[in-house]
Design a protein around this motif. Structure first.
Motif, short mmCIF file in Angstrom:
data_model
loop_
_atom_site.label_atom_id
_atom_site.label_comp_id
_atom_site.label_asym_id
_atom_site.label_seq_id
_atom_site.Cartn_x
_atom_site.Cartn_y
_atom_site.Cartn_z
N MET A 39 11.30 -9.09 2.44
CA MET A 39 11.71 -8.27 1.31
C MET A 39 10.50 -7.52 0.75
O MET A 39 9.40 -8.07 0.68
CB MET A 39 12.34 -9.14 0.22
N TYR A 40 10.71 -6.29 0.35
CA TYR A 40 9.64 -5.51 -0.26
C TYR A 40 9.29 -6.06 -1.64
O TYR A 40 10.13 -6.63 -2.34
CB TYR A 40 10.08 -4.06 -0.45
N LYS A 41 8.04 -5.83 -2.04
CA LYS A 41 7.61 -6.07 -3.41
C LYS A 41 7.08 -4.76 -3.97
O LYS A 41 6.34 -4.04 -3.28
CB LYS A 41 6.50 -7.13 -3.48
N VAL A 42 7.46 -4.45 -5.20
CA VAL A 42 6.96 -3.26 -5.87
C VAL A 42 6.13 -3.70 -7.06
O VAL A 42 6.62 -4.43 -7.93
CB VAL A 42 8.11 -2.35 -6.35
N TYR A 43 4.88 -3.28 -7.08
CA TYR A 43 4.00 -3.56 -8.21
C TYR A 43 4.00 -2.31 -9.09
O TYR A 43 3.60 -1.22 -8.64
CB TYR A 43 2.58 -3.86 -7.72
#
Length: 200
Positions: free
Chosen positions: A1-5
């Motif tokens: 799964m992607y992570k967005v900071y």
């Protein structure tokens, strides 16, 4: 799964959030507070040495930064990025326009007024942003009088890139009343069945 900071209040971060939502891709959001200096920490700079949000962490643990570059990566192979070379180049044209002629004025005016409360030392800069921001809005108005989206008849990442700060331009003191085609386009973007708001 992607992570967005990122920060939900940032238009550049909102671009990534909106793109992922339109594509139906799951992601984790990791909040980053730029006003607390969190983008200058050693941990953040290891992800993006330029110290800016958003950052997209891929499933293999690598990182992408610069919002428009992330849009191109995510949209590749989807309906939001044309494959025909001329149309694809027009998408890039609008993304460059957003970064050089739109975001530096509309987003900065918003930050000065909405986030910083119009400090006296930035009033002159704010007035310059108003002049140049309206110039950018006029360019968009001309195009959107001719086509429903910035690149012809289809919703693309060019629209996402410019929607992000245009739809909150009023928070930077911009009156959009003189731009009927831009307003119709804003409504068109918001009517997409998978649309998500900046703070939603």
């Amino acid at each position: 799964m992607y992570k967005v900071y990122g920060d939900y209040r940032s238009g550049n971060c909102y671009k990534v959030k909106l793109m992922l939502t339109l594509l139906g891709k799951p992601y984790d959001w990791v909040p980053v507070d730029i006003f607390k200096g969190e983008t200058r920490s050693a941990e953040f700079l290891a992800m993006n040495p330029n110290g800016r949000i958003p950052v997209l962490e891929l499933e293999d643990g690598s990182y992408l930064w610069e919002s428009n570059a992330i849009l191109n990566f995510l949209a590749d192979g989807s309906e939001f990025l044309p494959t025909e070379p001329r149309l694809r180049t027009q998408v890039l044209q609008w993304q460059f326009f957003e970064q050089y002629s739109h975001e530096p004025y509309i987003a900065v005016a918003r930050r000065i007024q909405w986030l910083e409360g119009m400090p006296a030392e930035r009033r002159e800069e704010y007035q310059v942003c108003q002049i140049r921001g309206h110039k950018a809005l006029k360019v968009m108005e001309q195009q959107l009088q001719r086509t429903p989206y910035l690149v012809g008849d289809s919703y693309s990442i060019a629209d996402i890139a410019l929607y992000a700060y245009t739809h909150v331009a009023h928070e930077g003191g911009f009156d959009l009343g003189a731009y009927p085609a831009v307003n119709a386009w804003l409504a068109r973007i918001a009517s997409h069945p998978r649309h998500v708001t900046m703070l939603g």
